[in-house]
Each structure stands twice: as structure tokens, then as C-alpha cells.
Design a protein around this motif. Structure first.
Motif, PDB file in Angstrom:
ATOM      1  N   ARG A 312     -10.062  13.012 -30.371  1.00 17.44           N
ATOM      2  CA  ARG A 312      -8.980  12.035 -30.418  1.00 17.44           C
ATOM      3  C   ARG A 312      -8.681  11.599 -28.994  1.00 17.44           C
ATOM      4  O   ARG A 312      -8.501  12.419 -28.094  1.00 17.44           O
ATOM      5  CB  ARG A 312      -7.746  12.625 -31.107  1.00 17.44           C
ATOM      6  CG  ARG A 312      -7.982  12.844 -32.602  1.00 17.44           C
ATOM      7  CD  ARG A 312      -6.688  13.071 -33.372  1.00 17.44           C
ATOM      8  NE  ARG A 312      -6.947  13.047 -34.805  1.00 17.44           N
ATOM      9  CZ  ARG A 312      -7.170  14.121 -35.548  1.00 17.44           C
ATOM     10  NH1 ARG A 312      -7.142  15.314 -34.972  1.00 17.44           N
ATOM     11  NH2 ARG A 312      -7.406  14.017 -36.842  1.00 17.44           N
ATOM     12  N   VAL A 314      -6.750   8.680 -26.178  1.00 11.18           N
ATOM     13  CA  VAL A 314      -5.614   7.802 -25.912  1.00 11.18           C
ATOM     14  C   VAL A 314      -6.158   6.377 -25.886  1.00 11.18           C
ATOM     15  O   VAL A 314      -6.947   6.017 -25.003  1.00 11.18           O
ATOM     16  CB  VAL A 314      -4.945   8.154 -24.576  1.00 11.18           C
ATOM     17  CG1 VAL A 314      -3.775   7.216 -24.319  1.00 11.18           C
ATOM     18  CG2 VAL A 314      -4.487   9.600 -24.578  1.00 11.18           C
ATOM     19  N   VAL A 320      -3.289   6.553 -30.837  1.00 11.49           N
ATOM     20  CA  VAL A 320      -4.391   7.490 -30.997  1.00 11.49           C
ATOM     21  C   VAL A 320      -5.582   6.799 -31.660  1.00 11.49           C
ATOM     22  O   VAL A 320      -5.409   6.055 -32.635  1.00 11.49           O
ATOM     23  CB  VAL A 320      -3.962   8.713 -31.827  1.00 11.49           C
ATOM     24  CG1 VAL A 320      -5.141   9.651 -32.057  1.00 11.49           C
ATOM     25  CG2 VAL A 320      -2.831   9.454 -31.131  1.00 11.49           C
ATOM     26  N   ILE A 347      -7.594  13.676 -25.568  1.00 13.14           N
ATOM     27  CA  ILE A 347      -6.418  14.500 -25.855  1.00 13.14           C
ATOM     28  C   ILE A 347      -6.888  15.944 -25.981  1.00 13.14           C
ATOM     29  O   ILE A 347      -7.710  16.266 -26.840  1.00 13.14           O
ATOM     30  CB  ILE A 347      -5.711  14.027 -27.137  1.00 13.14           C
ATOM     31  CG1 ILE A 347      -5.280  12.560 -27.007  1.00 13.14           C
ATOM     32  CG2 ILE A 347      -4.507  14.904 -27.442  1.00 13.14           C
ATOM     33  CD1 ILE A 347      -4.684  11.990 -28.272  1.00 13.14           C
ATOM     34  N   GLN A 351      -3.899  17.421 -30.226  1.00 10.73           N
ATOM     35  CA  GLN A 351      -4.747  16.526 -31.015  1.00 10.73           C
ATOM     36  C   GLN A 351      -4.725  16.838 -32.502  1.00 10.73           C
ATOM     37  O   GLN A 351      -5.003  15.975 -33.331  1.00 10.73           O
ATOM     38  CB  GLN A 351      -6.184  16.562 -30.486  1.00 10.73           C
ATOM     39  CG  GLN A 351      -6.965  17.824 -30.783  1.00 10.73           C
ATOM     40  CD  GLN A 351      -6.702  18.906 -29.769  1.00 10.73           C
ATOM     41  OE1 GLN A 351      -5.801  18.778 -28.958  1.00 10.73           O
ATOM     42  NE2 GLN A 351      -7.483  19.974 -29.813  1.00 10.73           N
ATOM     43  N   GLU A 356      -4.873   8.982 -36.307  1.00  6.59           N
ATOM     44  CA  GLU A 356      -5.275   7.700 -35.729  1.00  6.59           C
ATOM     45  C   GLU A 356      -4.175   6.661 -35.959  1.00  6.59           C
ATOM     46  O   GLU A 356      -3.653   6.524 -37.056  1.00  6.59           O
ATOM     47  CB  GLU A 356      -6.591   7.231 -36.347  1.00  6.59           C
ATOM     48  CG  GLU A 356      -7.207   6.058 -35.621  1.00  6.59           C
ATOM     49  CD  GLU A 356      -8.635   5.802 -36.057  1.00  6.59           C
ATOM     50  OE1 GLU A 356      -9.293   4.961 -35.437  1.00  6.59           O
ATOM     51  OE2 GLU A 356      -9.078   6.456 -37.024  1.00  6.59           O
TER      52      GLU A 356
END
Length: 374
Positions: A312, A314, A320, A347, A351, A356
Motif C-alpha cells: 500500500r 501513499v 491510499v 506505507i 498498512q 484503497e
């Protein structure tokens, strides 16, 4: 008394009505009750809280830059002499020199077998005389032709006689040269040379010579890995004895072996002291073209709802995003993965508590560590 009885009956009837027909409405709690909303919010997952609440979820992230990661193709094979040839006789005769024993180191052009000259000197003298006679005959024919006493056909016949004599002389000289059988290149004798007194005919073997410096290491690459190998690539090898050597790829087959569907690969390594023998088992590690990869901690990897492994990140506007990755190599420092952009904000903490599209407030590890030290 009758009025009191009527009032009691009415109250009982009203109570029964409320108990039977309005029980659900009386027991229900208003949907907008502050206690209920607060209770549901307390037990909601962090990702759901982030969607419903105005503030972002705090996570720890790390700036990561892709680095080139070398790959290696490992093959098993064997050593093979750079060159091996059986030196044969080109003329007939009896060997008149003492033999050289196998294992002897020889130089290029060194005499291996000497064949008896026999009557070859006489044959050479006869060829020389025949050539001189043919040249005189040609001169006389030209003089006669100049005076009109010889035809053009006679001149051509004399010229043919000269050429025939020259060919016979060249053959006699060449036959004498072939009496000495010499090494075509430097190396080692793999067999004794022909014994003294042995009669050799044309095509008979005098000796076998092999060249062990440089040495060839031969392996066979499967179809799935052959495209990763390049001519000139560095290669390391470990012999069955434990000795290690290095060299370069000098040959890569373009046609697969019909039985195994593998491609022949040759690596050339120096062998000045002949320590590597022909036919030894060897394990090859050939450096192949790598790809850009990121080094990440194993704990940073996660799964999405479809079961794909990834990270995941940034994303834009601190939202996300999930990026599937391919694991290339597991090391002590971490795991090398491919499939991410050249630069990525990964992340590393939190995470598992975001999804998302969730709004986050990233705290980058490098920045946090700097502020702590100050």
C-alpha cells in the motif's frame, strides 16, 4: 360503581392495545440517538471510520527509490578442452623416430612423427629433370613456330608438358614435407605418438593433442532462462573439487538440442597450470541482465481483497493506493520486489488498517528519525 368499572375497563383496553400493537415502536430506539451512533462508531473498522470521519488516518511511510538488481542464471555442466585433434598422416611410410609419451607438453609446430624418406629423393630428382626437359621442349617449339616450322598446336602441347612437369615436382616436394607430422597447436599429448617402426598409411593416427588453456565450461540453459544470457557476460564456476574460477560467455547456441530442448552455453576460463581437467563436473553462475527493484521489509507486504500480494502506497492527495508486486529475491536486509514505480512512498506502519482510497496522514520514517535526533 358502574362508572369506576367502566374507567378500569377502558384503561385495561388501552394498555392491551399499546402492549400488542405498539410494542415494537415503544421498544425501538431513535436512529439518530447520540448513544447509538457513538456505539457503532466505536466498533467500526479503522478504514470505515476514515471514510465516515473528517480527519485522516495516521500512518508511517518511507520514500523508496528503485535500484538495479542483478540476476543470475545457474547451470550445471562439464569442462571441455578448448581444442582437441587427432593428428593423422598424409602419406605412407614407416615411423623412424622415438615416440613421445602421453601427458607431455608440446609446442605448436613440434615434431610428433617422422616418416622414412624411402625413395622420395629419387622421385623428386626425376620430377626436377622432367620439368627441365619440358621447358627446353617448349623453347624449341616457340623457335620453330617463329620460323614457320611448327604449328600453334605444337606450342600448346609443349606448354601443357611444362605444367604437368611442374605439378609432378610440386607433388614430390609436398610428399617429402608430409614426412614430418607436427603439432598444429600447443597443448598436451592425450595419447602416445606412433611407436618406432609403425607403418602409417594416409589417414592413420599419429597422436591426439588437446589444448587445456583456455578451458571451456559447457552448460545447457533451459528455454525459460536462455534469453537472460548474453555473449560476454561474466560467469563464475565451481568445480566438483570446490575450486572456483571466473570467465566470460563466449558462445550461446541459437538452436536447441532436439532431445532436451536446451541451449548450449560455453564459458571460457584461463587454465595456465592445467589444474582443470577435461570432463569435470562444474556448476555455472552466469550474470544476467537484471531489472529495477525496491528493497522493502517483509512486514510491509500485504494482500488485497482479491488475494494479490503487494504494497500500500501513499498516492495523490494522500489517498491510499494498492500496487501488486513480484518478489524477486529474499535477503537478510529485506525482500527485493518489482512492479512499483521508479519512486514510491511505501506505507510501512498502519498498512493493515487502511484500504484503497482512504485518506491518510503519512509520517515519513526518514523525517521522523531526523526530528527525533534533533
Amino acid at each position: 360503581m358502574r362508572i369506576a368499572s367502566l374507567l378500569i375497563a377502558l384503561l385495561v383496553t388501552a394498555a392491551l392495545y399499546l402492549f400488542i400493537f405498539e410494542r415494537d415502536r415503544l421498544n425501538s430506539t431513535p436512529a439518530d440517538a447520540p448513544g447509538t451512533a457513538q456505539s457503532e462508531a466505536e466498533f467500526a473498522p479503522p478504514a470505515e471510520k476514515a471514510r465516515s470521519e473528517a480527519h485522516a488516518v495516521s500512518v508511517v511511510a518511507r520514500h523508496s527509490l528503485a535500484e538495479p538488481l542483478d540476476s543470475t542464471v545457474v547451470l550445471r555442466g562439464e569442462t571441455e578442452a578448448a581444442r582437441e585433434v587427432t593428428v593423422t598422416a598424409e602419406t605412407t611410410g614407416r615411423v623412424v623416430n622415438e615416440p613421445l609419451r602421453k601427458g607431455a607438453q608440446i609446442e605448436a609446430g613440434q615434431l610428433l612423427c617422422q616418416i622414412d624418406r624411402g625413395t622420395r629423393d629419387a622421385t623428386l630428382a626425376q620430377a626436377q629433370a622432367a620439368l627441365a626437359e619440358a621447358e627446353v621442349a617448349l623453347g624449341n617449339a616457340r623457335k620453330l613456330a617463329a620460323g614457320g616450322y611448327a604449328s600453334e598446336t605444337q606450342i600448346l602441347s609443349a606448354e601443357a608438358g611444362v605444367e604437368s612437369a611442374r605439378a609432378a615436382l610440386a607433388q614430390a616436394e609436398r610428399d617429402i614435407e608430409n614426412l614430418e607430422i607436427k603439432a598444429p597447436f600447443g597443448g598436451l599429448l592425450e595419447s602416445d605418438t606412433a611407436e618406432l617402426g609403425t607403418f602409417l598409411s594416409a589417414g592413420a593416427a599419429c597422436a591426439t593433442v588437446i589444448q587445456l588453456d583456455p578451458m571451456k565450461l559447457v552448460g545447457y540453459a533451459p528455454e525459460t532462462e536462455v534469453d537472460e544470457i548474453r555473449i560476454g557476460a561474466l560467469a563464475g564456476a565451481r568445480l566438483i573439487s570446490g575450486e572456483t574460477v571466473t570467465g566470460q560467455v563466449t558462445y550461446l547456441a541459437r538452436s536447441a538440442d532436439a532431445a532436451t530442448r536446451t541451449f548450449r552455453v560455453e564459458v571460457e576460463v584461463p587454465n595456465p597450470d592445467f589444474a582443470i581437467r577435461d570432463g569435470q563436473t562444474v556448476e555455472l553462475a552466469i550474470r544476467a541482465e537484471g531489472e529495477k527493484a525496491h528493497l522493502v521489509a517483509q512486514s510491509s507486504l500485504t494482500l488485497n481483497d482479491d488475494g494479490l500480494i503487494g504494497l500500500r502506497l501513499v498516492g495523490p492527495d494522500n489517498l491510499v493506493i494498492f500496487a501488486p508486486v513480484k518478489v524477486l529475491r529474499d535477503t537478510r536486509e529485506g525482500i527485493w520486489v518489482a512492479g512499483l514505480p521508479e519512486e514510491a512512498d511505501i506505507i510501512t506502519v498502519g498498512q493493515e488498517f487502511v484500504r484503497e482510497g482512504v485518506l491518510i496522514e503519512p509520517h515519513f520514517a526518514d523525517t521522523t528519525e531526523t526530528e527525533t535526533e534533533q
